[in-house]
Structures are given as structure tokens and as C-alpha cells.
Design an enzyme around this catalytic site. Structure first.
Site, mmCIF file in Angstrom:
data_model
loop_
_atom_site.group_PDB
_atom_site.id
_atom_site.type_symbol
_atom_site.label_atom_id
_atom_site.label_comp_id
_atom_site.label_asym_id
_atom_site.label_seq_id
_atom_site.Cartn_x
_atom_site.Cartn_y
_atom_site.Cartn_z
ATOM 1 N N SER A 7 0.965 -1.291 -0.060
ATOM 2 C CA SER A 7 -0.130 -0.136 0.182
ATOM 3 C C SER A 7 0.934 1.139 -0.095
ATOM 4 O O SER A 7 1.843 1.271 0.722
ATOM 5 C CB SER A 7 -0.800 0.029 1.346
ATOM 6 O OG SER A 7 -1.312 1.130 1.600
ATOM 7 N N GLU A 11 0.184 3.810 1.579
ATOM 8 C CA GLU A 11 0.150 3.918 3.183
ATOM 9 C C GLU A 11 1.618 3.978 3.762
ATOM 10 O O GLU A 11 1.913 4.507 4.672
ATOM 11 C CB GLU A 11 -0.924 3.348 3.535
ATOM 12 C CG GLU A 11 -1.335 3.857 4.963
ATOM 13 C CD GLU A 11 -2.277 5.203 5.072
ATOM 14 O OE1 GLU A 11 -2.658 5.599 4.020
ATOM 15 O OE2 GLU A 11 -2.354 6.002 5.899
ATOM 16 N N TYR A 60 -1.512 0.051 10.694
ATOM 17 C CA TYR A 60 -1.650 -0.626 9.461
ATOM 18 C C TYR A 60 -0.536 -0.555 8.513
ATOM 19 O O TYR A 60 0.197 -1.808 8.022
ATOM 20 C CB TYR A 60 -3.165 0.110 8.764
ATOM 21 C CG TYR A 60 -3.228 -0.328 7.441
ATOM 22 C CD1 TYR A 60 -3.709 -1.378 6.989
ATOM 23 C CD2 TYR A 60 -2.749 0.486 6.435
ATOM 24 C CE1 TYR A 60 -4.076 -1.808 5.921
ATOM 25 C CE2 TYR A 60 -2.848 0.124 5.101
ATOM 26 C CZ TYR A 60 -3.560 -0.788 4.727
ATOM 27 O OH TYR A 60 -3.700 -1.183 3.401
HETATM 28 P P1 NAP Z 1 -11.365 -4.679 1.607
HETATM 29 O O1 NAP Z 1 -12.721 -4.364 0.871
HETATM 30 O O2 NAP Z 1 -11.495 -3.935 3.235
HETATM 31 O O3 NAP Z 1 -11.110 -6.293 1.683
HETATM 32 C C1 NAP Z 1 -10.557 -6.887 2.523
HETATM 33 C C2 NAP Z 1 -10.946 -8.181 2.684
HETATM 34 O O4 NAP Z 1 -10.129 -8.989 3.546
HETATM 35 C C3 NAP Z 1 -12.434 -8.448 3.035
HETATM 36 O O5 NAP Z 1 -12.926 -9.317 2.198
HETATM 37 C C4 NAP Z 1 -12.450 -9.025 4.289
HETATM 38 O O6 NAP Z 1 -13.402 -9.884 4.706
HETATM 39 C C5 NAP Z 1 -10.874 -9.903 4.180
HETATM 40 N N1 NAP Z 1 -10.413 -10.119 5.510
HETATM 41 C C6 NAP Z 1 -10.191 -9.186 6.489
HETATM 42 N N2 NAP Z 1 -9.675 -9.817 7.621
HETATM 43 C C7 NAP Z 1 -9.421 -11.356 7.349
HETATM 44 C C8 NAP Z 1 -8.924 -12.422 7.814
HETATM 45 N N3 NAP Z 1 -8.638 -12.411 9.133
HETATM 46 N N4 NAP Z 1 -8.939 -13.432 7.093
HETATM 47 C C9 NAP Z 1 -9.436 -13.565 6.087
HETATM 48 N N5 NAP Z 1 -9.908 -12.639 5.359
HETATM 49 C C10 NAP Z 1 -9.850 -11.189 5.866
HETATM 50 O O7 NAP Z 1 -9.995 -3.804 1.192
HETATM 51 P P2 NAP Z 1 -9.871 -3.828 -0.588
HETATM 52 O O8 NAP Z 1 -10.074 -2.354 -0.792
HETATM 53 O O9 NAP Z 1 -10.341 -4.867 -1.398
HETATM 54 O O10 NAP Z 1 -8.370 -3.842 -0.569
HETATM 55 C C11 NAP Z 1 -7.657 -5.166 -0.847
HETATM 56 C C12 NAP Z 1 -6.219 -5.252 -0.398
HETATM 57 O O11 NAP Z 1 -5.420 -4.171 -0.889
HETATM 58 C C13 NAP Z 1 -6.195 -4.994 1.295
HETATM 59 O O12 NAP Z 1 -4.813 -5.777 1.781
HETATM 60 C C14 NAP Z 1 -5.786 -3.634 1.509
HETATM 61 O O13 NAP Z 1 -5.283 -3.352 2.765
HETATM 62 C C15 NAP Z 1 -4.899 -3.182 0.224
HETATM 63 N N6 NAP Z 1 -4.720 -1.859 -0.330
HETATM 64 C C16 NAP Z 1 -5.972 -1.437 -0.669
HETATM 65 C C17 NAP Z 1 -5.992 -0.245 -1.117
HETATM 66 C C18 NAP Z 1 -7.409 0.527 -1.489
HETATM 67 O O14 NAP Z 1 -7.095 1.540 -1.925
HETATM 68 N N7 NAP Z 1 -8.506 0.065 -1.665
HETATM 69 C C19 NAP Z 1 -4.779 0.460 -1.750
HETATM 70 C C20 NAP Z 1 -3.597 -0.297 -1.209
HETATM 71 C C21 NAP Z 1 -3.830 -1.409 -0.745
HETATM 72 P P3 NAP Z 1 -14.735 -9.538 5.295
HETATM 73 O O15 NAP Z 1 -15.561 -8.997 4.132
HETATM 74 O O16 NAP Z 1 -15.153 -10.658 6.286
HETATM 75 O O17 NAP Z 1 -14.551 -8.257 6.159
HETATM 76 O O1 G4F Z 2 -10.649 6.312 2.808
HETATM 77 P P1 G4F Z 2 -9.606 6.601 3.834
HETATM 78 O O2 G4F Z 2 -9.973 5.755 5.169
HETATM 79 O O3 G4F Z 2 -8.182 5.944 3.204
HETATM 80 P P2 G4F Z 2 -6.808 5.876 3.639
HETATM 81 O O4 G4F Z 2 -6.721 5.956 5.037
HETATM 82 O O5 G4F Z 2 -6.205 6.672 2.803
HETATM 83 O O6 G4F Z 2 -6.612 4.149 3.519
HETATM 84 C C1 G4F Z 2 -6.976 3.498 2.333
HETATM 85 O O7 G4F Z 2 -5.832 3.800 1.281
HETATM 86 C C2 G4F Z 2 -4.555 3.077 1.773
HETATM 87 C C3 G4F Z 2 -3.689 3.239 0.336
HETATM 88 O O8 G4F Z 2 -3.149 4.338 0.772
HETATM 89 C C4 G4F Z 2 -5.112 1.527 1.681
HETATM 90 F F1 G4F Z 2 -3.906 0.990 2.001
HETATM 91 C C5 G4F Z 2 -6.089 1.352 3.064
HETATM 92 O O9 G4F Z 2 -6.195 -0.019 2.945
HETATM 93 C C6 G4F Z 2 -7.341 2.126 2.573
HETATM 94 O O10 G4F Z 2 -7.956 1.290 1.421
HETATM 95 O O11 G4F Z 2 -8.918 7.956 4.259
HETATM 96 C C7 G4F Z 2 -8.476 8.700 3.273
HETATM 97 C C8 G4F Z 2 -8.389 10.349 3.869
HETATM 98 C C9 G4F Z 2 -7.754 10.283 5.423
HETATM 99 O O12 G4F Z 2 -6.702 11.285 5.293
HETATM 100 C C10 G4F Z 2 -8.622 10.442 6.412
HETATM 101 O O13 G4F Z 2 -8.009 11.276 7.596
HETATM 102 O O14 G4F Z 2 -9.654 10.801 4.392
HETATM 103 C C11 G4F Z 2 -9.618 11.479 5.546
HETATM 104 N N1 G4F Z 2 -10.765 11.224 6.117
HETATM 105 C C12 G4F Z 2 -11.498 12.586 6.473
HETATM 106 N N2 G4F Z 2 -12.699 12.293 7.013
HETATM 107 C C13 G4F Z 2 -11.884 10.319 6.667
HETATM 108 C C14 G4F Z 2 -13.028 10.715 7.151
HETATM 109 N N3 G4F Z 2 -11.459 8.967 6.411
HETATM 110 C C15 G4F Z 2 -12.511 8.144 6.915
HETATM 111 N N4 G4F Z 2 -12.382 6.739 6.544
HETATM 112 N N5 G4F Z 2 -13.472 8.487 7.370
HETATM 113 C C16 G4F Z 2 -13.817 9.946 7.568
HETATM 114 O O15 G4F Z 2 -14.950 10.248 8.219
#
Ligand code: NAP
Ligand code: G4F
Length: 343
Positions: free
Chosen positions: A135, A137, A159
Site C-alpha cells: 500500500s 500508506e 496498518y
Molecule cells: P477490503 O474491501 O477491506 O477487503 C478486505 C478483505 O479481507 C475483506 O473481504 C475481508 O473480509 C478480508 N479479511 C479481513 N480480515 C480477514 C482475515 N482475518 N482472514 C481472511 N480474510 C480477511 O479491502 P480492499 O479495498 O479490497 O483492499 C484489498 C487489499 O489491498 C487489502 O489488503 C488492502 O489493505 C490493500 N490495499 C487497498 C487499497 C485501496 O485503496 N483499496 C490500496 C492499497 C492497498 P470481510 O468481508 O469478512 O471483512
Molecule cells: O478513505 P480513507 O479511510 O483511506 P486511507 O486512510 O487513505 O486508506 C486507504 O488507502 C490506503 C492506500 O493508501 C489503503 F492501504 C488502505 O487499506 C485504505 O484502503 O481515508 C482517506 C483520508 C484520510 O486522510 C482520512 O483522515 O480521508 C480522511 N478522512 C476524513 N474524514 C476520513 C474521514 N477517512 C475516513 N475513513 N472517514 C472519515 O470520516
């Protein structure tokens, strides 16, 4: 007839897992996914893909498992004998990781190591290939902008620390054991399937519900943070491309543009005919102890080596999500009105 390629996806029921499963099925893969046991159903994002295993042409198989249970993961990997493993499962919420640091470490960090170890133990004529969901992050309090594969990590949350651990383990398994393992360093990517606790979806969901009279206010935290937001459906293609390349490597996947939460609010509310200033209030509970203020990725390496480039613009993405959530809100209002008429 040649055997279909077999993929195993952890986190198949999440945003990315569902798009990746769709992509791999469309390419003829036999797709296996791991879901964890829950007291309620969690497969809403993949139900449209799922066919019962006894059906003749079923290509999607879902197994119960958990990244906390290494033995279960090893058993599943041995049983399925995948050609490709995509480790997408994680406790993926940054804010919540401050409340659950050890759990986040165990699932998001050590969970990845359990997958790598299960893959290492798999003896196949054609060795398995592993994708690790790393990520942006991990760049945290960024040391340079834009961020590339060479930018040092400066993680700012439990995280991010867990993801840095998983990143280095993935590199080490590649170097120490010759495992074909890749890190995709993906910047934020969104879609109508994004979890409702992440800021973009929280905003589009609220915009639609406010427009339909189902909600009055939207409470948010820091509006100044800037993110490089792309479209999840395009980002899963990059995951697949990484595992098709001749050599395992690590890649930044990003759009090369950064936008604030305010800019996302502008487009999302404008898309449903509202002005967000009339509805948004700040609630400090959504602030983080340490914030990542700016993320901006440079995906030149992915373009040069994989031929991957983003297509969806920031505006189109926000509009797509707002329109999809407006439709959800309309349906929700109609259901409420019908149930009121019936009672
Ligand atoms: P997500 O929607 O939160 O999906 C995560 C999945 O992991 C869910 O299906 C969840 O199951 C499953 N999970 C959580 N804990 C588990 C456990 N203990 N054992 C088995 N499965 C488990 O995340 P996403 O946005 O698709 O992201 C996919 C991956 O990319 C994650 O690893 C995230 O950290 C990473 N990532 C995401 C982003 C982004 O912007 N979306 C960016 C960079 C990296 P449940 O449905 O049961 O909760
Ligand atoms: O949508 P966020 O929670 O995403 P964040 O923290 O960037 O993390 C996501 O992206 C990562 C990749 O860089 C992934 F690895 C991670 O698994 C996840 O998918 O927050 C984005 C921004 C932050 O700066 C947060 O402080 O939005 C700001 N924010 C402001 N108000 C909020 C809120 N975030 C959340 N979730 N909820 C709020 O009410």
C-alpha cells in the site's frame, strides 16, 4: 484439453477481491477464494459470480479460512494447488488500526507471512506465483513527492507498519527462496464497491441519502488530506499483469494526480444537485493520531514494464460512485415507502 489456470484469492469478498475474481473468471481461470466465517453473509460483492460447486460449469469456489490460521491456509494451498495466489485479505482500515494494533499486525502483517510460507511449501512442477497487496500508506509521512518504488517508507499507523512488514517479507521470500512474489504498491483505489467506512464511499453514500431525504448530515474528519485516487477495476488488472511478467518485481500503481477530500466532496455533492457545505460537519473522532497528508504516485515503471496505465479520471470516478449511490438511495427510499404503505 489443457487444465484452466487456478488462482487463489484471499479477501475475495472485498472490493478488490470481487473485481479480481471477475477479471480472472473472464480469462478462463478456475478461481478459489477464502472468506472468513461471520454471523451474517459477507459475499454480497461476489454473489453474482458464484455458482454452486456441483454445477457443471462452475469455476468459482469459496472456502472458509482466516489469515490468523496458518495451518488452515497451508491446508487450503496444498488442496487447491494454485498457480497464482493473490493475498488481498487484511484489516484494511487505517483509522481502526490505531484501535486494534495487535490484531492489525497479526492479520495484515503476519497473515501475509503465513501466505508466503504456505506458498513456499507448495511443491509444484510449475512454481506458484504470489501477489502481495502492498500500500501507498507505507510512504506515510512522505520523504519525497511523487512516490516511486525507490521512495523510502515512513509508515504512520499500525496498518502501515504491518504492510511494511509484509512488503519486506515478500521481497525476502523472493530473494531467499526464489519464490515468484510481487508487491503491488497500490495507491488509493475506489469504486461503487468500496467499503462504506472509507472516505470516498462514505461521502457518495451520504450524498445520495441526503438527496433522497434519508439522512440529514455527514460527519467527517480531516478534509485537507490529499490522495491519489484511481479506479479499483483498473487496478486489479495491474495485479494480474505483475504475475504474468517473466520476472517478479515490485510496482507502484497510481494515477499521478492528487486531490483533497474537499475536491471529492465538490464533485460528489454536485453530481446529486447539492452543495456539501450545507450538510458536512467535522467530528474529531474521525481524526487520526498521525495523519498521512499527501500521497501522489508515479507509476512509470508499471507503464514501461507492464504496459499498465490508468484510464478513469478523478471526476469520472467520483461521478460514477455518486450516481451509483444515488440509485441505491432511491431504492432504499422506495422500500421504506412501500413498507410504510403495507403497515
Ligand atoms: P477490503 O474491501 O477491506 O477487503 C478486505 C478483505 O479481507 C475483506 O473481504 C475481508 O473480509 C478480508 N479479511 C479481513 N480480515 C480477514 C482475515 N482475518 N482472514 C481472511 N480474510 C480477511 O479491502 P480492499 O479495498 O479490497 O483492499 C484489498 C487489499 O489491498 C487489502 O489488503 C488492502 O489493505 C490493500 N490495499 C487497498 C487499497 C485501496 O485503496 N483499496 C490500496 C492499497 C492497498 P470481510 O468481508 O469478512 O471483512
Ligand atoms: O478513505 P480513507 O479511510 O483511506 P486511507 O486512510 O487513505 O486508506 C486507504 O488507502 C490506503 C492506500 O493508501 C489503503 F492501504 C488502505 O487499506 C485504505 O484502503 O481515508 C482517506 C483520508 C484520510 O486522510 C482520512 O483522515 O480521508 C480522511 N478522512 C476524513 N474524514 C476520513 C474521514 N477517512 C475516513 N475513513 N472517514 C472519515 O470520516
Amino acid at each position: 484439453m489443457t487444465e484452466p489456470r487456478r488462482a487463489l484469492i484471499t479477501g475475495i469478498a472485498g472490493q478488490d477481491g470481487s473485481y479480481l475474481a471477475e477479471l480472472l473468471l473472464s480469462k478462463g481461470y478456475e478461481v478459489h477464494g477464502i472468506i472468513r466465517r461471520s454471523s451474517s453473509f459477507t459475499t454480497g460483492r461476489i454473489d453474482h459470480l458464484y455458482q454452486e460447486p456441483h454445477q457443471e460449469h462452475s469455476k468459482l469456489f469459496v472456502h472458509f479460512g482466516d489469515l490468523a490460521d496458518g495451518q488452515c491456509l497451508t491446508n487450503l494451498v496444498q488442496e487447491i494447488q494454485p498457480d497464482e495466489i493473490y493475498n488481498l485479505a487484511a484489516q484494511s482500515h487505517v483509522r481502526i488500526s490505531f484501535d486494534m494494533p495487535l490484531y492489525t499486525h497479526d492479520i495484515t502483517g503476519a497473515g501475509a507471512l503465513r501466505i508466503l510460507e504456505a506458498a513456499r511449501q507448495l511443491n509444484k512442477t510449475k512454481p506458484v506465483r504470489v501477489y502481495q497487496a502492498s500500500s501507498s500508506e507505507m510512504f506515510g509521512d512522505v520523504l519525497e513527492t511523487p512516490q516511486t518504488e525507490a521512495t523510502p517508507f515512513r509508515p504512520c499507523s499500525p496498518y502501515a507498519c504491518a504492510k511494511v512488514f509484509a512488503f519486506h517479507q515478500t521481497v525476502n521470500y523472493r530473494e531467499a527462496y526464489g519464490l515468484f512474489a510481487c508487491n503491488g504498491i497500490l495507491f488509493n483505489h475506489e469504486s461503487p464497491r468500496r467499503g462504506e467506512q472509507f472516505v470516498t464511499r462514505k461521502i457518495t453514500r451520504a450524498a445520495g441519502r441526503i438527496r433522497e431525504g434519508l439522512q440529514e448530515k455527514l460527519y467527517l474528519g480531516n478534509l485537507e488530506a490529499k490522495r491519489d485516487w484511481g479506479y479499483a477495476k483498473e487496478y486489479v488488472e495491474a495485479m494480474w499483469l505483475m504475475l504474468q511478467h517473466d520476472d517478479p518485481n515490485d510496482f507502484v500503481i497510481a494515477t499521478g494526480e492528487t486531490h483533497s477530500i474537499r475536491e471529492f466532496l465538490d464533485i460528489a455533492f454536485e453530481s446529486v444537485g447539492l452543495n456539501w457545505h450545507d450538510y458536512v460537519e467535522i467530528d474529531p473522532q474521525y481524526y487520526r493520531p498521525t495523519e498521512v497528508n499527501l500521497l501522489l504516485g508515479d507509476a512509470s515503471k508499471a507503464k514501461d514494464i507492464l504496459g499498465w496505465e490508468p484510464q478513469m479520471t478523478f471526476r469520472s470516478l467520483a461521478q460514477l460512485m455518486a450516481e451509483s449511490d444515488l440509485q441505491l438511495a432511491v431504492n432504499e427510499r422506495l422500500v421504506r415507502e412501500n413498507s410504510n404503505t403495507l403497515t
